[in-house]
Design an enzyme around this catalytic site. Structure first.
Site, PDB file in Angstrom:
ATOM      1  CG  MET A  13      -1.939  -1.045   1.283  1.00  0.00           C
ATOM      2  SD  MET A  13      -3.203  -0.834   0.022  1.00  0.00           S
ATOM      3  CE  MET A  13      -4.146   0.528   0.697  1.00  0.00           C
ATOM      4  CE  LYS A 182      -8.410  -0.617   7.311  1.00  0.00           C
ATOM      5  NZ  LYS A 182      -8.973  -0.860   5.984  1.00  0.00           N
ATOM      6  CG  ASN A 186     -10.148  -3.905   7.868  1.00  0.00           C
ATOM      7  OD1 ASN A 186     -10.825  -3.110   7.212  1.00  0.00           O
ATOM      8  ND2 ASN A 186      -8.873  -4.099   7.634  1.00  0.00           N
TER       9      ASN A 186
HETATM   10  P1  NAD Z   1       3.193  -4.628   3.658  1.00  0.00           P
HETATM   11  O1  NAD Z   1       3.600  -5.739   4.552  1.00  0.00           O
HETATM   12  O2  NAD Z   1       3.118  -4.847   2.175  1.00  0.00           O
HETATM   13  O3  NAD Z   1       4.162  -3.363   3.901  1.00  0.00           O
HETATM   14  C1  NAD Z   1       4.657  -2.971   5.140  1.00  0.00           C
HETATM   15  C2  NAD Z   1       6.059  -2.392   4.891  1.00  0.00           C
HETATM   16  O4  NAD Z   1       6.536  -1.817   6.110  1.00  0.00           O
HETATM   17  C3  NAD Z   1       7.084  -3.475   4.466  1.00  0.00           C
HETATM   18  O5  NAD Z   1       7.681  -3.079   3.249  1.00  0.00           O
HETATM   19  C4  NAD Z   1       8.076  -3.499   5.635  1.00  0.00           C
HETATM   20  O6  NAD Z   1       9.416  -3.762   5.215  1.00  0.00           O
HETATM   21  C5  NAD Z   1       7.943  -2.099   6.184  1.00  0.00           C
HETATM   22  N1  NAD Z   1       8.318  -1.951   7.588  1.00  0.00           N
HETATM   23  C6  NAD Z   1       7.967  -2.727   8.640  1.00  0.00           C
HETATM   24  N2  NAD Z   1       8.428  -2.209   9.795  1.00  0.00           N
HETATM   25  C7  NAD Z   1       9.112  -1.067   9.455  1.00  0.00           C
HETATM   26  C8  NAD Z   1       9.799  -0.079  10.198  1.00  0.00           C
HETATM   27  N3  NAD Z   1       9.910  -0.138  11.526  1.00  0.00           N
HETATM   28  N4  NAD Z   1      10.348   0.965   9.518  1.00  0.00           N
HETATM   29  C9  NAD Z   1      10.249   1.057   8.166  1.00  0.00           C
HETATM   30  N5  NAD Z   1       9.591   0.147   7.410  1.00  0.00           N
HETATM   31  C10 NAD Z   1       9.034  -0.907   8.044  1.00  0.00           C
HETATM   32  O7  NAD Z   1       1.794  -4.125   4.230  1.00  0.00           O
HETATM   33  P2  NAD Z   1       0.657  -3.307   3.447  1.00  0.00           P
HETATM   34  O8  NAD Z   1      -0.278  -4.267   2.799  1.00  0.00           O
HETATM   35  O9  NAD Z   1       1.267  -2.201   2.664  1.00  0.00           O
HETATM   36  O10 NAD Z   1      -0.133  -2.703   4.706  1.00  0.00           O
HETATM   37  C11 NAD Z   1       0.376  -1.607   5.471  1.00  0.00           C
HETATM   38  C12 NAD Z   1      -0.701  -1.185   6.480  1.00  0.00           C
HETATM   39  O11 NAD Z   1      -1.890  -0.820   5.763  1.00  0.00           O
HETATM   40  C13 NAD Z   1      -1.108  -2.314   7.440  1.00  0.00           C
HETATM   41  O12 NAD Z   1      -1.352  -1.738   8.710  1.00  0.00           O
HETATM   42  C14 NAD Z   1      -2.382  -2.868   6.814  1.00  0.00           C
HETATM   43  O13 NAD Z   1      -3.211  -3.479   7.793  1.00  0.00           O
HETATM   44  C15 NAD Z   1      -2.993  -1.610   6.218  1.00  0.00           C
HETATM   45  N6  NAD Z   1      -3.863  -1.795   5.029  1.00  0.00           N
HETATM   46  C16 NAD Z   1      -3.533  -2.673   4.038  1.00  0.00           C
HETATM   47  C17 NAD Z   1      -4.397  -2.787   2.938  1.00  0.00           C
HETATM   48  C18 NAD Z   1      -4.086  -3.743   1.791  1.00  0.00           C
HETATM   49  O14 NAD Z   1      -4.992  -3.974   0.983  1.00  0.00           O
HETATM   50  N7  NAD Z   1      -2.883  -4.281   1.681  1.00  0.00           N
HETATM   51  C19 NAD Z   1      -5.556  -2.010   2.848  1.00  0.00           C
HETATM   52  C20 NAD Z   1      -5.838  -1.107   3.878  1.00  0.00           C
HETATM   53  C21 NAD Z   1      -4.983  -0.998   4.967  1.00  0.00           C
END
Ligand code: NAD
Length: 306
Positions: A13, A182, A186
Site C-alpha cells: 500500500m 477501521k 475490517n
Molecule cells: P506490507 O507488509 O506490504 O508493507 C509494510 C512495509 O513496512 C514493508 O515493506 C516493511 O518492510 C515495512 N516496515 C515494517 N516495519 C518497518 C519499520 N519499523 N520501519 C520502516 N519500514 C518498516 O503491508 P501493506 O499491505 O502495505 O499494509 C500496510 C498497512 O496498511 C497495514 O497496517 C495494513 O493493515 C494496512 N492496510 C492494508 C491494505 C491492503 O490492501 N494491503 C488495505 C488497507 C490498509
C-alpha cells in the site's frame, strides 16, 4: 513556505501512496523522502522505479527535519518503534522539525494510538490517525477512502496531502477514532469474506455454477466487497489468490477489533469465532499468504471440494 514530508513503510500500500504524493507534489517547495526498513525491498524499488529513486532514502538518517511524517506500517507497534526508537535505533521523533505532524495511515490499535498521541504531544508533535480503505488498486489510482481522527485544524491543514492519495476524506472525531472505525470495518469485511467462502463451498457441493452464484449475490442482499471484488477476480476458476492484503494483516485487524471487548465489557460471539478461524488459518499458512486464502484454508479444513 517549504515543507519536508517523510513516508515510512513502502509496502504493497505504502509505495503506490508515496508515488501518488510524489506525482501530485503539492508545490515546488515540498520535499519528499521515502523509507522502508527492508534494504532488499528498497534496492528493488530503486531498480524498478528509477524516476522515484532520488526520493528514496539511503538510510534512516535521511529522515531528519521532517515537518510531516506519514507511517504505513504493519501495525501500531512498528509505528511506535519507528518514531520512539528502540535499543538499536535512536528516536526519530527527536529529529523532527518543530511543531511536526505525524500521520499514522497504518491500521493500528486505537488504544495504542491514544497512548502514542499523549507521548508525542509532550514533545510538541501532533498525531493524526488516518487509516485507509480500498486495497492496492485504489492505492494505485489515488482513490482511497481515508478516515481521519484528530484536531480539526490539523486535519484541514493536511487535507491536500490526503487528497493526493485518496478521493474521500472522512473525519471521525478525536485521535484514535479512525483506527477504531477501521478495525470494526475490517471485522465486517473479514466476516463477509468468510461467509462468502463457506457459501461457495456449499454451492460447489450442490453443483451450482459458482460464477452465477456470485452474480446472484451481487444483485441481491448478500452483496459485499468480497463478492464484488475478490471472488471472480482472485478466487474462482484458477484465481491467483493475490488480492494484495496479507492474511496476517487481516488477523491482526480482527485482533484489534476483539481487543475492544475489554472496553465494552461484553464478548460478541461471532467476532470471537471469526478471530479464532483467521488465527488458525495464520498458523497453517505461509507468512506471505493473501487474505483470500481463507477460502482454500476452509476447503481443506472442511474436506470440501474447490
Ligand atoms: P506490507 O507488509 O506490504 O508493507 C509494510 C512495509 O513496512 C514493508 O515493506 C516493511 O518492510 C515495512 N516496515 C515494517 N516495519 C518497518 C519499520 N519499523 N520501519 C520502516 N519500514 C518498516 O503491508 P501493506 O499491505 O502495505 O499494509 C500496510 C498497512 O496498511 C497495514 O497496517 C495494513 O493493515 C494496512 N492496510 C492494508 C491494505 C491492503 O490492501 N494491503 C488495505 C488497507 C490498509
Amino acid at each position: 513556505m517549504s515543507m519536508r514530508i517523510g513516508f515510512i513503510g513502502l509496502g504493497q500500500m505504502g509505495f503506490p501512496m508515496f508515488l501518488n504524493l510524489l506525482g501530485k507534489r503539492l508545490d515546488t517547495n515540498t520535499e519528499m523522502v521515502g523509507y522502508d526498513k527492508s534494504s532488499d525491498h528498497m534496492a528493488g524499488l530503486r531498480r524498478d522505479w528509477p524516476d522515484a529513486a532520488p526520493y528514496l532514502a539511503q538510510d534512516e538518517a535521511a529522515l531528519a527535519d521532517l515537518d510531516v511524517i506519514i507511517t504505513m506500517l504493519p501495525n501500531g507497534a512498528a509505528v511506535r518503534e519507528s518514531l520512539l526508537g528502540s535499543a538499536d535505533n535512536p528516536a526519530l521523533v527527536d529529529r523532527l522539525a518543530s511543531n511536526a505532524t505525524v500521520i499514522d495511515m497504518s491500521s493500528s490499535s486505537p488504544m495504542d494510538t491514544r497512548a502514542l498521541a499523549d507521548i508525542l504531544a509532550e514533545r510538541n508533535v501532533q498525531l493524526l490517525d488516518a487509516p485507509v480503505s480500498g486495497s492496492v488498486p485504489k492505492a494505485r489510482e489515488g482513490t482511497l477512502a481515508i478516515m481521519v481522527g484528530g484536531a480539526t485544524d490539523i486535519v484541514e491543514r493536511m487535507r491536500p496531502i490526503f487528497m493526493a492519495m485518496g478521493s474521500k476524506l472522512i473525519p471521525t472525531g478525536a485521535v484514535g477514532s479512525a483506527h477504531g472505525m477501521k478495525a470494526l470495518n475490517n471485522y465486517v469485511y473479514a466476516a463477509g469474506l468468510l461467509a462468502m467462502s463457506e457459501a461457495l463451498l456449499l454451492g460447489k457441493a450442490l453443483d451450482l455454477d459458482l460464477s452465477v452464484l456470485i452474480d446472484v449475490m451481487n444483485a441481491s442482499s448478500g452483496r459485499n466487497v468480497a463478492t464484488e471484488t475478490k471472488a471472480k477476480q482472485h478466487m474462482l476458476h484458477g484465481g491467483d489468490f493475490k488480492a494484495g492484503f496479507g492474511l496476517r494483516l487481516m488477523a491482526k485487524d480482527l485482533g484489534i477489533a476483539a481487543s475492544l471487548r475489554e472496553h465494552a465489557g461484553f464478548n460478541p460471539p461471532q467476532l470471537d469465532l471469526c478471530l479464532s478461524l483467521w488465527q488458525q488459518a495464520c498458523e497453517q499458512l505461509p507468512p506471505e499468504a493473501d487474505n483470500t486464502e481463507i477460502y482454500r484454508y476452509m476447503a481443506a479444513r472442511l474436506g470440501a471440494y474447490l
